[in-house]
Structure formats: structure tokens, C-alpha cells
Design a protein around this motif. Sequence first.
Motif, PDB file in Angstrom:
ATOM      1  N   VAL A 354     -14.368  63.639  62.516  1.00 21.33           N
ATOM      2  CA  VAL A 354     -15.606  63.380  63.256  1.00 21.33           C
ATOM      3  C   VAL A 354     -16.439  64.650  63.382  1.00 21.33           C
ATOM      4  O   VAL A 354     -17.661  64.645  63.190  1.00 21.33           O
ATOM      5  N   ALA A 398     -18.606  57.665  59.034  1.00 20.00           N
ATOM      6  CA  ALA A 398     -17.350  57.595  59.793  1.00 20.00           C
ATOM      7  C   ALA A 398     -16.627  56.279  59.537  1.00 20.00           C
ATOM      8  O   ALA A 398     -15.403  56.255  59.324  1.00 20.00           O
ATOM      9  N   ARG A 399     -17.346  55.164  59.545  1.00 21.69           N
ATOM     10  CA  ARG A 399     -16.695  53.876  59.300  1.00 21.69           C
ATOM     11  C   ARG A 399     -16.131  53.800  57.883  1.00 21.69           C
ATOM     12  O   ARG A 399     -15.117  53.134  57.646  1.00 21.69           O
ATOM     13  N   THR A 405     -16.683  53.320  65.106  1.00 23.50           N
ATOM     14  CA  THR A 405     -17.874  54.009  65.607  1.00 23.50           C
ATOM     15  C   THR A 405     -18.806  53.013  66.280  1.00 23.50           C
ATOM     16  O   THR A 405     -18.989  51.901  65.790  1.00 23.50           O
ATOM     17  N   ASN A 424     -23.844  58.316  69.018  1.00 23.54           N
ATOM     18  CA  ASN A 424     -22.654  57.551  68.648  1.00 23.54           C
ATOM     19  C   ASN A 424     -21.506  57.801  69.605  1.00 23.54           C
ATOM     20  O   ASN A 424     -21.490  58.795  70.356  1.00 23.54           O
ATOM     21  N   ALA A 426     -17.200  57.678  68.841  1.00 23.04           N
ATOM     22  CA  ALA A 426     -16.187  57.502  67.802  1.00 23.04           C
ATOM     23  C   ALA A 426     -14.816  57.405  68.446  1.00 23.04           C
ATOM     24  O   ALA A 426     -14.527  58.109  69.429  1.00 23.04           O
TER      25      ALA A 426
END
Length: 662
Positions: A354, A398-399, A405, A424, A426
Motif C-alpha cells: 500500500v 491495489a485491488r 480498497t 481511500n 485499504a
Amino acid sequence: MFRIAMLTSPFHSLVALITLFSSGIARSAPRERDVWDSMVDDGQRYGYVHTVVTRLPDGNFLFDVETRLLMEFLGEKHDMSSRTEYVVTKEYRLVRTEMTGMRTSGPVRASGKVVDGKLILSTEQAGVEQNRTVDLPEEAIAGVCLDDWLRDQPPDTQTARVLMIEDQSFDLVQNTLTCDRRDASGSEWSFRLGGQFGRGRRSYDANGNLRELVHEVPHVRMQRCPAEQARDVEYVTLGGRDALMFPMDKNIIAPDRLTHLSIQLSWKDVSFEELDLEDGRQSIVEASDEDGSRRALVTIKTPDLRGCDALFPVTGGHHESALSETMFIKPHDKAIVATARRIVEGKRTALEAVKAISEFVHGHIEPTVILETLSGPEVLESKVGKCAEYATLFASLARSVGIPTRMVLGERMVSGFWIGHGWNEAFVGRWVTVDANFNEVGASFGLLKLMHSDSLLGTQTVRWTIGDSLEISIVDFDLQPSSLNNKYTTGIKDHTYTNVDLACRVTTPGKTWSIEDLSQPGHVTVRFKTSDNAGVEATFVGFPVPPGTKPGAFFAARTAQIRNHLSDVELEENEAYDINGAEGVLVRHRGTATVESRKLTILLTEIFLAQGSHGYLFQFSSAAEAHARGIEDFKELVAGFEYLGVDGGEGAADTTSMRGDG
């Protein structure tokens, strides 16, 4: 007051299809017509939709739809337009569509053709081409035919179920049309556009012709009018509550030294259940709900990051929706996948990944005011955007590597204002805050969360509903004393101005310079003059900024302020300008001012610097003919700027309480 969606406009669509279910059967076909609808805010016309419907030789109908919108935001004027053609059958079924247009991020296009019940789509925006196939139900009709379809329904029709393929994603969303009034003068229908863009109403005259279309979420009003009136448009200015922007009632000159912050919120029209006022940093202390007037006292503190040791991809739990693809979040895009894998290579935990993705996004995007929202792949390609683009790119990346997220809507503390902002969260073993716009992961006292969603559109109903009534007040806050207090004292000594809270000092080039401190509580302003050159008078302004702020981000906001004081403003220069290790930018504007009934050409040179959580502005303004004589003295003064280092405070044990003042 006017609102316009900075995500997607309901009228600036690539294409929209609506499927309607009722007991009636269409008895006619599209009516040939040439009509104009004006977009209106408080009597001001700022855009139009021009629709021409003609019958083609093969029996199909052509809808030629032209749109134009004029908007000004942060001093920048945006002229957006599109031209879309829809060919439909006499049963209102789409045959093909073509669209070209210009948005704030550049040209866009879309084309689609229905083959064997499938809509074959090709779109391009921000330099990214995308192709997609959409399965269409047999009864699907083109959205531009809605007025015709409603006119043809039996007079006792009360409710129609609506399945809409949204303008950019073409996802099917079920909605409802309800007839609220029907009499000799016409009819009025209310509609709900699912969970994405809320609700509104459509009003018709006795012949079934549209009179007015009102979207309540977002707030947009269209009225039928003559062509001459519709074309008479002018720029509408967005600001204040349009951008969820509120002045802070207490200025915090050093938010980087906050250890505790209490905030009172009050609002209407949105329930507590629709909000998410608590996270790892933020908690509710008191709450009340009386007759629709709601209040909450929330506190913000440094979060506990223990337990943030999950590996990635994250498995288990119920995070499927926080890993899915949405209209703007595209974790399966090839370029997104390849980029994300490269960024997280060698990272073991989700938190490490992240932080790496946040750093990449922060450095990849150039802050740019655009009124539409780009998808993750489009941001990756174009490298421009506002907070929404930072959030959609971060979520896409990230996904794609298996890190759940969420999208967050709230407020950001920036230079004496609360400004509507998106970031965001996470999941790294627990949910943590991520604001890639400023490369912040975990702790942030500058963020006030209102709600989260797994999609960007999922935040928009609250975003366009709460703004009219939201009030924000700082109750109290605690600051660590500055670690620089042992070395420096705020004030003027000899030929140097020092400010401990802003971690800086400015030393004049020589004894001929004078220094005048014009600061007020929470606002730092210092004037410098030199007796060697009567034309040189420079102003220094210091202010807090979120850590990681890029100097270029100051530019758009300052342009709007300059236009409030000068006319015929033009940008002459914009270049990188670093001083003693502080990243900066030099910007020069030319404009006109009226002084004692005379018009003068004014040159304004400004140097913006950003370091840590501090922003600095040096300003030199003069008549054009005198500017060249003073600019070198001005630059020599700026060269005397020093950043005194990161101020981490002296520790929580020595915390000084600041209650009721800034």
C-alpha cells in the motif's frame, strides 16, 4: 444554488439506454421534432441540449443530440461539448450510436452497434481505447426515446420499472418512474436512478412535450425553451458548497503537530445510517437526531496500526466487493495489472505494498482541475487529475494485487478551509487511511471522514445531498510544542524574519531592506521593502498544507484569486523554481487594474514553495514598466529563504492545549 457532478454529468453521457416495464405497449413511434432544453441555475443559462429527430428512408429514426456546458472552477473556464447520434427503430430499440466531444481532460469518442442483441462498444477518453460488449434485453429501448415512450402509455399508467445502462459503464441499474400528477395541463413523473445518482422529476405539458427535467442528486435543472434563449449561455462559477468548501472557524497554523482534534458536525437530509463517521482515526463522542436535524461530536487521534501485518493477496473475510471492478476502478486492465505488479515487487505485507502504491500514484499524477472523472487506466495513461483520479488509480492498482480498497468521501483541512475531498481505505489486516494525493498512509489529522463505499459512485448521493446543510466547527485541539522553540524565536531580529510554527526564516539581502510583520492570529503575512529601489515591495505569506503537497497545486487556486483583483489576466510564465532545497514554482501573470480612473498593465510574479507540511508564497506586483527593474531584487530576497527542518514536536508529555483560539 447550482450543483454539477464532477464525476459524470447525466447529460454529458457517451450513451444511455433505458429499459421500461409496464402494462402498456407502445402504440406509436418517435416524433420528428427540433427542440432545445436549457440548463439553468438561479435564472442563469449555462448550457443546453439540442435534439433533432428525423425519420430515415429505411423507417428508422435518427436522434441528433448536441450538448454544451460552460463552467468556471478555481479560476479556470471549461467549455465542454458533445455531439451524439442515435439511430433507433420505430419500437424505440437502439440500432447504433456515434459520439464525439470535448471534456476538460481532452477529446472523447464513442461508437456502438447492436448485433444479435448485443451492443458492441468502442470508447476513447484520455488517450485510452476500450472495447466492450453489452447484452441487451429484447425490450430495451434507447434512452433518448423516453419522452416518446411515456407519451404513448395508457392514461392509467402509474408506475414504470426502469433498467438503465449507465452512461460510461453501461452497467444495468434498476430504477422506478412514478406518475405523481396527471390532469388537463399535463403530467409530472418522479424517478429514482438506483443507488448511484439519486432522484428527480420530469414535467410534461398536455401534449406530452417535456417542460422541465430536474435532477435532485446531483442538482441539475433543464427547461424547454426557444433556440435563441438556449444558445444565450454564460459561464457558471462553481465554489463554496458546490465543492463542499467551508472556511475553518479556527485556524490551525501547524496541523502537523496536532495530537488531538474535536469537531462538531451538524447536517440534515442524510441519516446516520448513510454515513460512516468512525474509522481507525476518528470516533463519535456524542450524537443526536432531533426532527431531522443531526449533530455529532467526533474526535480524531493517531491510529493504532498494530495488526497491520496481513500478507497479500488478502484472503478470507468478506472483501469481494472491495476487490471488484466498478465504473472507474479497473483492477483487471492489462496496463493496471502490469504496473501494480512492478510497484509491489519484493514487498511482503499488504501495508508495504500500500505504501509503495501510494508513493507511485502521488508521483505519477500532476494535479489538474478536470470536471469529469477518469477511470484508473485513463489516469495511468494521462497522468492528470484531481483527488478522485488519485483515488481511482490507487484503488485500481491495489485491488489488482489483491488488496481490498474502499473509496472515502470527506473533508480535507487545507490552508484555513475544509475542502471536499476523496481518498481511500485499504485493508492490511485492518482498514487504514490512504490519501495518495499527499502520500499519507495511516495517520492524518487533516482528514474528516463522512462515509465510504466500494465504488466512487456509491459516495455521490451523500455528496450531493449533505452539502446544502453541512456545518463544521472545531471545538478544541491539542498541539505538541515545536522542537524548534529551543533554537529559534518567532519575530524580526536585525534583517531576518523567523517563524517557528512554519519552520522557516527569511534574511534580506542587505541593510537597505525593511521588514514589517502584518500577521494576524492564524494568518502569517510579512512585507519586505528596499530603499534602493522604490518599486520593489514583496509580500511573504506562510500557511499549512498537507504533507506531500506539490507546489503546482497552488496554481489553480491562486489564478481564481488573481482574477478577483485584475481583469484580462493572462499567464506569462510557469516554471520550476527551487530555493535552498525547497521545491517550488515561479508563476507570472499579466493583467489590468484601474488606479485613480487610469487603466494600468500589472505584472504579478509569485514563487510558491512547499516543504514538509508548510507552504510559502512570495509575491511581487508592479506596473509592467517597473517590473523588470525590480525582479532581480525580488529573486535575491527569495534566495534568503531557509527551511529550518522537519518539526516533529517535543513529545506528547509536553503537549500544549489550544482551546477556543487558533
